[in-house]
Design an enzyme around this catalytic site. Structure first.
Site, PDB file in Angstrom:
ATOM      1  N   TYR A  54       2.222  -1.016  -3.136  1.00 40.85           N
ATOM      2  CA  TYR A  54       2.021   0.178  -2.320  1.00 40.85           C
ATOM      3  C   TYR A  54       3.219   0.315  -1.367  1.00 40.85           C
ATOM      4  CZ  TYR A  54      -2.932   0.542  -3.732  1.00 40.85           C
ATOM      5  OH  TYR A  54      -4.102   0.688  -4.429  1.00 40.85           O
ATOM      6  N   PHE A 209      -9.941   7.020  -7.211  1.00 35.88           N
ATOM      7  CA  PHE A 209     -10.011   8.437  -7.584  1.00 35.88           C
ATOM      8  C   PHE A 209     -11.441   8.951  -7.369  1.00 35.88           C
ATOM      9  CE2 PHE A 209      -6.609   7.132 -10.834  1.00 35.88           C
ATOM     10  CZ  PHE A 209      -5.605   7.274  -9.907  1.00 35.88           C
ATOM     11  N   PRO A 210     -12.028   8.742  -6.178  1.00 40.52           N
ATOM     12  CA  PRO A 210     -13.429   9.099  -5.963  1.00 40.52           C
ATOM     13  C   PRO A 210     -13.689  10.601  -5.939  1.00 40.52           C
ATOM     14  CG  PRO A 210     -12.424   8.487  -3.884  1.00 40.52           C
ATOM     15  CD  PRO A 210     -11.413   8.178  -4.954  1.00 40.52           C
ATOM     16  N   GLY A 213      -9.706  14.248 -10.433  1.00 38.45           N
ATOM     17  CA  GLY A 213      -8.405  14.902 -10.346  1.00 38.45           C
ATOM     18  C   GLY A 213      -7.220  13.982 -10.215  1.00 38.45           C
ATOM     19  N   PRO A 216      -2.941  15.874 -13.444  1.00 39.30           N
ATOM     20  CA  PRO A 216      -3.107  17.301 -13.765  1.00 39.30           C
ATOM     21  C   PRO A 216      -4.003  17.488 -14.982  1.00 39.30           C
ATOM     22  CG  PRO A 216      -0.814  16.817 -13.253  1.00 39.30           C
ATOM     23  CD  PRO A 216      -1.521  15.491 -13.313  1.00 39.30           C
ATOM     24  N   LEU A 218      -7.242  16.992 -15.074  1.00 36.61           N
ATOM     25  CA  LEU A 218      -8.515  16.288 -14.935  1.00 36.61           C
ATOM     26  C   LEU A 218      -9.390  17.011 -13.919  1.00 36.61           C
ATOM     27  CD1 LEU A 218      -7.527  12.505 -14.948  1.00 36.61           C
ATOM     28  CD2 LEU A 218      -8.573  13.834 -16.778  1.00 36.61           C
TER      29      LEU A 218
END
Length: 297
Positions: A54, A209-210, A213, A216, A218
């Site tokens: 990160y 990814f809660p 999306g 692109p 999704l």
């Protein structure tokens, strides 16, 4: 609604934590990043999710500077990928046992600790994004062997799994798994059986990814008419409704929404106080689930 705390291994934590990925957006404003994380702790956050890749170590640096021992914050990191500045995406897979060990050592150094409380093995069996190829296709047993060895050595406190299939989770249970991180949201619920298994086994479910999306094309939970209607009726945002649904859906769900914005952080924490009644839950439960799978290329 369920209680605002839940089990995470031997710990009990506030069900809304903080995902450190977005700290990278404050790379040139380090003091602001530290202040944001301090504010999260002041708001009750005691679970922070991070990784060495990160921001190429930036998130871990901020965590090391911002958190104090007396804060008693559970810091969870992950291995299975390493930073790759200039790469697209800017990380490379690191699935081999010797790479997992090296990644643990990297996290120990950057976080400035002698022991990592929880380390997630990022398997990439499922969910959107990359898939291992070539020498990065490694058997789960070989990976668990090095992870359990690191735990026996005292460098890891507990083991989690990320991007894991149901079959591999079942195989890993004897090693002692405290959490699973998979892509999961109101509009992507392929892992319902795995969520139930985790609940039965006392394993924390920590979706990434809660809101859906992730890439692109999704689906996004915030685009759903049902989410919009519930948000309007409660006077909250659509994102808050989608996150609140996750907390209501199963008692072992822990959230790690990330942000680089103070107001957004406060809105995320406020989700813990949102109650969805039976009618709202029925409306949201009726939203169709669509797979989070995308081509790996």
């Amino acid at each position: 609604m369920t209680t605002p705390t839940a089990a995470f291994g031997a710990r009990t934590v506030f069900r809304i934590g903080y995902g450190a990925l977005q700290l990278e957006r404050l790379h040139d404003r380090r003091d602001e990043a530290v202040a944001l994380l301090r504010h999260a702790v002041e708001l009750g956050v005691d679970h922070v999710d991070t990784a060495e890749f990160y921001g190429f170590g930036f998130a871990n640096h901020v965590i090391r500077k911002a958190l104090r021992p007396q804060d008693d914050v559970l810091v969870v990191t992950k291995v299975g990928a390493d930073p790759d500045p200039g790469g697209r995406p800017p990380l490379r897979l690191a699935q081999r046992p010797e790479q997992l060990r090296a990644s643990v050592e990297d996290n120990l150094r950057s976080l400035g600790v002698d022991r990592l409380a929880v380390v997630n093995l990022r398997r990439l069996d499922t969910g959107p994004g990359l898939r291992p190829e070539g020498d990065q296709v490694v058997g789960l047993d070989d990976q668990l062997a090095v992870m359990t060895a690191l735990r026996d050595e005292g460098k890891i406190g507990a083991i989690g799994l990320s991007g894991v299939s149901l079959d591999n989770l079942r195989r890993a249970l004897p090693a002692g798994v405290v959490c699973v991180q998979n892509a999961y949201s109101l509009v992507s619920r392929d892992d319902e059986d795995m969520l139930r298994l985790c609940a039965a086994e006392g394993i924390a479910w920590v979706p990434f990814f809660p809101l859906g999306g992730a890439f692109p094309g999704l689906p996004k939970a915030t685009d759903e008419p049902a989410v919009r209607a519930v948000a309007e009726s409660l006077g909250v945002t659509r994102a808050q409704v989608a996150l609140a649904w996750l907390l209501h859906h199963a008692p072992n769900v822990l959230l790690i929404p990330g942000t680089a914005d103070r107001a957004h952080l406060e809105a995320n924490i406020a989700v813990g106080g949102i109650t969805l009644d039976a009618a709202a839950l029925a409306t949201l439960d009726a939203v169709g689930s669509r797979s989070a799978e995308t081509p790996s290329g």
